[in-house]
Design an enzyme around this catalytic site. Structure first.
Site, short mmCIF file in Angstrom:
data_model
loop_
_atom_site.label_atom_id
_atom_site.label_comp_id
_atom_site.label_asym_id
_atom_site.label_seq_id
_atom_site.Cartn_x
_atom_site.Cartn_y
_atom_site.Cartn_z
N TYR A 113 0.87 -1.18 0.00
CA TYR A 113 0.00 0.00 0.00
C TYR A 113 0.90 1.23 0.00
O TYR A 113 2.06 1.16 -0.43
CB TYR A 113 -0.90 -0.13 1.25
N LYS A 168 -20.47 -19.91 -11.30
CA LYS A 168 -19.54 -19.91 -12.45
C LYS A 168 -18.15 -19.49 -11.98
O LYS A 168 -17.14 -20.04 -12.41
CB LYS A 168 -20.03 -18.95 -13.54
N ASN A 362 -32.04 -25.72 -18.87
CA ASN A 362 -31.75 -25.84 -17.43
C ASN A 362 -32.76 -25.06 -16.62
O ASN A 362 -33.19 -23.99 -17.06
CB ASN A 362 -30.35 -25.27 -17.14
N1 LIG Z 1 -26.71 -26.81 -21.31
C1 LIG Z 1 -26.10 -25.65 -21.47
O1 LIG Z 1 -24.89 -25.52 -21.39
C2 LIG Z 1 -26.91 -24.44 -21.75
C3 LIG Z 1 -26.25 -23.28 -22.16
C4 LIG Z 1 -27.00 -22.15 -22.46
C5 LIG Z 1 -28.36 -22.18 -22.33
N2 LIG Z 1 -28.95 -23.32 -21.89
C6 LIG Z 1 -30.40 -23.38 -21.72
O2 LIG Z 1 -31.06 -23.06 -22.94
C7 LIG Z 1 -32.22 -22.31 -22.69
C8 LIG Z 1 -32.18 -21.00 -23.47
O3 LIG Z 1 -31.11 -20.20 -23.02
P1 LIG Z 1 -30.71 -18.89 -23.82
O4 LIG Z 1 -29.60 -18.26 -23.06
O5 LIG Z 1 -30.56 -19.17 -25.27
O6 LIG Z 1 -32.05 -18.01 -23.59
P2 LIG Z 1 -32.77 -17.00 -24.60
O7 LIG Z 1 -33.79 -16.33 -23.76
O8 LIG Z 1 -31.79 -16.19 -25.33
O9 LIG Z 1 -33.51 -17.94 -25.67
C9 LIG Z 1 -34.52 -18.85 -25.37
C10 LIG Z 1 -35.34 -19.08 -26.62
O10 LIG Z 1 -36.16 -20.22 -26.40
C11 LIG Z 1 -37.45 -19.92 -26.87
N3 LIG Z 1 -38.44 -20.73 -26.17
C12 LIG Z 1 -38.76 -20.68 -24.87
N4 LIG Z 1 -39.75 -21.56 -24.62
C13 LIG Z 1 -40.04 -22.17 -25.79
C14 LIG Z 1 -40.97 -23.17 -26.18
N5 LIG Z 1 -41.82 -23.66 -25.30
N6 LIG Z 1 -40.96 -23.59 -27.46
C15 LIG Z 1 -40.11 -23.05 -28.36
N7 LIG Z 1 -39.21 -22.10 -28.05
C16 LIG Z 1 -39.19 -21.66 -26.78
C17 LIG Z 1 -37.62 -18.42 -26.58
O11 LIG Z 1 -38.65 -17.85 -27.36
C18 LIG Z 1 -36.24 -17.90 -26.95
O12 LIG Z 1 -36.15 -17.57 -28.32
C19 LIG Z 1 -32.30 -22.13 -21.18
O13 LIG Z 1 -33.10 -23.16 -20.64
C20 LIG Z 1 -30.87 -22.34 -20.72
O14 LIG Z 1 -30.79 -22.84 -19.41
C21 LIG Z 1 -28.27 -24.45 -21.62
O1 LIG Z 2 -25.61 -22.35 -16.14
C1 LIG Z 2 -25.68 -23.44 -16.71
O2 LIG Z 2 -25.81 -24.51 -16.09
C2 LIG Z 2 -25.56 -23.53 -18.19
C3 LIG Z 2 -25.98 -22.33 -18.93
O3 LIG Z 2 -25.12 -21.26 -18.75
C4 LIG Z 2 -27.42 -21.96 -18.76
O4 LIG Z 2 -27.71 -20.77 -18.77
O5 LIG Z 2 -28.25 -22.84 -18.62
MG LIG Z 3 -26.10 -19.42 -18.81
#
Ligand SMILES: NC(=O)c1ccc[n+]([C@@H]2O[C@H](COP(=O)([O-])OP(=O)(O)OC[C@H]3O[C@@H](n4cnc5c(N)ncnc54)[C@H](O)[C@@H]3O)[C@@H](O)[C@H]2O)c1
Ligand SMILES: O=C(O)C[C@H](O)C(=O)O
Ligand SMILES: [Mg+2]
Length: 477
Positions: A113, A168, A362
């Site tokens: 510091y 995260k 998720n």
């Molecule tokens: N497994 C992973 O590593 C991982 C990573 C990123 C996101 N995700 C999951 O994916 C999903 C979307 O995340 P994102 O960041 O892209 O969100 P986002 O809000 O950018 O996009 C979600 C999209 O899904 C559409 N949607 C929602 N419900 C729907 C339905 N019943 N039928 C059709 N389309 C539908 C919405 O209209 C939107 O366009 C979340 O559940 C998130 O947890 C998982």
């Molecule tokens: O957070 C996670 O488990 C994965 C992803 O970033 C999400 O938004 O679902």
């Molecule tokens: Mg995420």
């Protein structure tokens, strides 16, 4: 909100009057109501009473409620309190900041510091790159969210987003020794987010954008990539795409199908869905159809969302229209990035033989894996409690480890593809099967291989500002 899958766990503190009730009776009541006793701890005992903590898990919340209800009816047992183990883990947050060196005397104080720190400040003032040598910048990433698309929970705001961002940050540290700060912004205004992150950037070697909803996330990332000289990486787009592609490379091998011939349906054309589609197009998928709430995206329709118009131009070559349930007919691959429960068993039955079903929403996937186990060729989810976890956690620690170590100015396409190949390669051909297409987060090879592949790609594409020692065969940057 009731989660329909995954183990639930509580700790029950009970006081037993030993003359009125046997411990065995209590355990019977717990198991009869669907609870599994996984630990018993004696907290206090007296001449005719005992206090114990009993850790109980069940597959459903409802069973835990039945367990506590039944215990309350038992003569001689007092339920002192019930703690949710998950909430206990989050008490006071999950991370802390620690100094690297102790400050034990005046001399230490004057060096870390005032006054000596001033010389270090001036060294950075004279040469800004010294910030990489003399501050936390070289090992620190900001995990920034506005709380607008938290997991599949939606727009729950910056306070509620914090537990995910803290998680995260923990994963960054544990898996790749990257120091990460969770930062949740109290604005969802694109310009304000961009300005705030730009103003925060001096302290950081990289920016990991997280859970920012589409389409704002595209502009925010693009502008920050242009305006900052450190990597800006929207994890839900690129991290997900990297891991998805790694999983798909291996899943296609399991079912013996080619990426060029596969009909692929992506459900949820948001941040993750668009980025995953881009990587699939780059990898050679020809028949790719995007479906959102209103059905298949098709170039003959004009959408308010400019990304959807762009998307529809590049996908759905046969201009299929209709709902997910119609579009899915004959598909080889389903990729869910939407929300829980969207996919039905009947949909999977109408897919091509040995379908690949990646239900990545998720915390609740598009369909429960148990419902389709007998008809799917390969199933993956985003969760850690099922086989084949396709989650961006497999990517972000390693890709930032690499980017920080070579002081990359950006994370480009080549680096992402190298990360996918590295992840896929961790599963050896003789290990590959329908329940093991993607390595575990805890497999230490994951970060190591991503780091090597991504640094090589960064050097090859000229975005590395520093050559880590093991990559210096001739000359340095
Ligand atoms: N497994 C992973 O590593 C991982 C990573 C990123 C996101 N995700 C999951 O994916 C999903 C979307 O995340 P994102 O960041 O892209 O969100 P986002 O809000 O950018 O996009 C979600 C999209 O899904 C559409 N949607 C929602 N419900 C729907 C339905 N019943 N039928 C059709 N389309 C539908 C919405 O209209 C939107 O366009 C979340 O559940 C998130 O947890 C998982
Ligand atoms: O957070 C996670 O488990 C994965 C992803 O970033 C999400 O938004 O679902
Ligand atoms: Mg995420």
């Amino acid at each position: 909100m009731k989660d329909t899958i995954g183990g639930k766990s509580i700790i029950l503190r009970v006081e037993l009057q030993t003359e009125a009730v046997h411990f065995g009776q209590l355990i019977t009541v717990i198991t009869e109501n669907g609870g599994d006793v996984i630990a018993i701890d004696v907290i206090q005992t007296g001449p005719n009473w005992t206090v114990r903590d009993i850790t109980v898990t069940a597959s459903e919340q409802i069973q835990l409620e039945a367990v506590t209800g039944a215990i309350k009816l038992l003569q001689g047992v007092k339920l002192v309190h019930v703690s949710d183990r998950t909430f206990l883990l989050h008490l006071g947050g999950k991370i802390e900041m620690k100094p690297k060196v102790p400050i034990q005397n005046r001399d230490d104080l004057s060096r870390v510091y005032t006054p000596d720190v001033a010389r270090v400040c001036m060294a950075i003032h004279e040469k800004q790159e010294n910030a990489y040598k003399l501050t936390i910048k070289r090992n620190t990433v900001a995990v920034v969210s506005d709380g607008s698309a938290v997991l599949g929970l939606g727009n729950i705001g910056p306070y509620a987003a914090m537990p995910v961002m803290e998680g995260k940050a923990m994963l960054f540290k544990q898996l790749a020794d990257v120091d990460a700060f969770p930062i949740c912004l109290d604005t969802q205004n694109t310009e304000e987010i961009i300005t705030t992150i730009k103003n925060l950037a001096p302290a950081f070697g990289g920016i990991n954008l997280e859970d920012i909803s589409s389409p704002r996330c595209f502009e925010i990332e693009e502008r920050l990539r242009e305006e900052l000289d450190i990597p800006v990486f929207h994890d839900d787009q690129h991290g997900t795409a990297v891991v998805l592609y790694a999983g798909l490379i291996n899943a296609l091998k399991v079912v013996g199908k080619s990426i060029h011939e596969a009909k692929v349906v992506v459900c949820g054309i948001g941040a993750a869905g668009i980025a995953c589609s881009n990587i699939l197009l780059a990898a050679g998928v020809k028949e790719l159809i995007g479906v959102d709430r209103e059905g298949a995206l098709v170039s003959s329709t004009s959408y308010n969302n400019p990304m959807w118009n762009w998307y529809a131009e590049r996908t759905n070559p046969n201009r299929l229209t209709g709902s997910l349930h119609e579009i899915i007919e004959g598909a080889d691959v389903f990729i869910g990035l939407s929300s829980g429960g969207v996919l039905k068993r009947g949909d999977v039955e109408r897919m091509a033989p040995r379908p690949i079903v990646f239900v990545m929403a998720n915390p609740t996937p598009e369909i429960h894996p148990d419902e389709i186990e007998d008809i799917a060729g390969v199933i993956a989810t985003g969760r850690s409690d099922f086989p084949n976890q396709i989650n961006n956690v497999l990517c972000f620690p390693g890709i930032f480890r690499a980017a920080l170590d070579c002081q990359a100015t950006t994370i480009n396409e080549e680096m992402k593809l190298a990360a996918s190949a590295a992840i896929a390669s961790v599963v050896a051909p003789q290990e590959l099967n329908k329940l093991y297409i993607i390595p575990s987060v805890f497999n230490q090879e994951v970060v190591r291989r991503i780091r090597t592949g991504v640094i090589e790609a960064a050097i090859r594409t000229g975005v590395a500002r520093r050559m880590p020692r093991e990559f210096r065969s001739g000359g340095s940057i």
